[in-house]
Design an enzyme around this catalytic site. Structure first.
Site, short mmCIF file in Angstrom:
data_model
loop_
_atom_site.label_atom_id
_atom_site.label_comp_id
_atom_site.label_asym_id
_atom_site.label_seq_id
_atom_site.Cartn_x
_atom_site.Cartn_y
_atom_site.Cartn_z
N HIS A 45 34.81 10.59 54.05
CA HIS A 45 36.26 10.83 53.90
C HIS A 45 36.55 11.79 52.74
O HIS A 45 37.48 12.59 52.80
CB HIS A 45 37.00 9.52 53.62
CG HIS A 45 37.37 8.74 54.85
ND1 HIS A 45 38.15 9.26 55.85
CD2 HIS A 45 37.07 7.47 55.23
CE1 HIS A 45 38.32 8.34 56.80
NE2 HIS A 45 37.67 7.26 56.46
N CYS A 92 37.61 2.62 61.69
CA CYS A 92 38.23 3.29 60.54
C CYS A 92 39.70 2.94 60.53
O CYS A 92 40.34 2.94 61.59
CB CYS A 92 38.06 4.80 60.68
SG CYS A 92 38.85 5.74 59.36
N HIS A 123 30.37 6.15 55.25
CA HIS A 123 31.63 6.41 55.95
C HIS A 123 32.72 6.85 54.94
O HIS A 123 33.43 7.82 55.16
CB HIS A 123 32.04 5.13 56.68
CG HIS A 123 33.35 5.19 57.39
ND1 HIS A 123 33.48 5.08 58.76
CD2 HIS A 123 34.63 5.35 56.92
CE1 HIS A 123 34.75 5.18 59.09
NE2 HIS A 123 35.48 5.34 58.00
N GLU A 124 32.80 6.13 53.82
CA GLU A 124 33.83 6.44 52.82
C GLU A 124 33.52 7.77 52.11
O GLU A 124 34.44 8.56 51.84
CB GLU A 124 33.97 5.31 51.81
CG GLU A 124 34.39 3.96 52.41
CD GLU A 124 35.56 4.04 53.36
OE1 GLU A 124 36.46 4.86 53.14
OE2 GLU A 124 35.57 3.29 54.35
ZN ZN Z 1 37.51 5.54 57.57
#
Ligand code: ZN
Length: 182
Positions: free
Chosen positions: A157, A110, A153-154
């Site tokens: 966030h 990341c 993953h995004e």
């Molecule tokens: Zn990330």
């Protein structure tokens, strides 16, 4: 041009915010930011540029990593050397996913986590995402393998979640046999 030091570090509490839905049309600032994100992610995966501009290689970035709590992210996926597919997804939602789960064998990375973190982060092997493009048109995007992982993953966030949250600290490889390594 976006600088590496502008990307929020994992210790920054702003990364823990829940980002807000985007209202269309996009503001000028958001449009500019998206262009900067695309540029950073693309250049960061081209070795000479990454070195020249001191970029950390990464394929995805969410707006909150630059302190903007809005629900959008960019993924720049290198499909073959020097060829990139670029995804800008606004107000994304997973509408379907595979049963099969995978994880990155070498550990997920990341741009906000500036250290190596070992351990398994289980992700769907395939996902279909619905969202909007920069013009506010509805889009459906499918991802498999590393692209699927990048989308998840995004998306995390946008809900204030970092990949490190998914790792069992006492047993980072717990459940290894349940998932396929990629
Ligand atoms: Zn990330």
């Amino acid at each position: 041009m976006l600088k590496t030091k502008e990307i929020l570090d994992e210790k920054d509490k702003r990364l823990r915010q829940i980002s807000k839905e985007v209202v269309f049309p996009l503001t000028k600032e958001d449009k500019k930011l998206i262009q900067k994100m695309i540029e950073y992610l693309t250049d960061s995966q081209i070795e000479e540029k990454a070195e020249k501009y001191d970029l950390r290689p990464g394929m995805g970035m969410a707006a909150i990593q630059l302190g903007v709590a809005k629900r959008y992210f960019v993924v720049v996926h290198e499909v073959e050397e020097g060829t990139f597919d670029t995804y800008v997804i606004i107000n994304p939602k997973i509408i379907s996913n595979s049963e099969e789960m995978i994880y990155v064998e070498l550990g997920e990375g990341c741009l906000s986590v500036n250290r190596d973190v070992e351990g398994i982060v289980p992700r769907y092997a395939r996902v279909t995402i619905e969202g909007y493009n920069e013009l506010g048109q509805k889009i459906t995007v499918r991802g498999r393998e590393e692209l699927s992982i990048a989308f998840q993953h995004e998306l995390d966030h946008l809900d204030g979640i970092l990949f490190t949250d998914h790792i069992d600290k006492d047993n980072p490889y717990a459940g290894e046999e349940l998932y396929r390594a990629i």
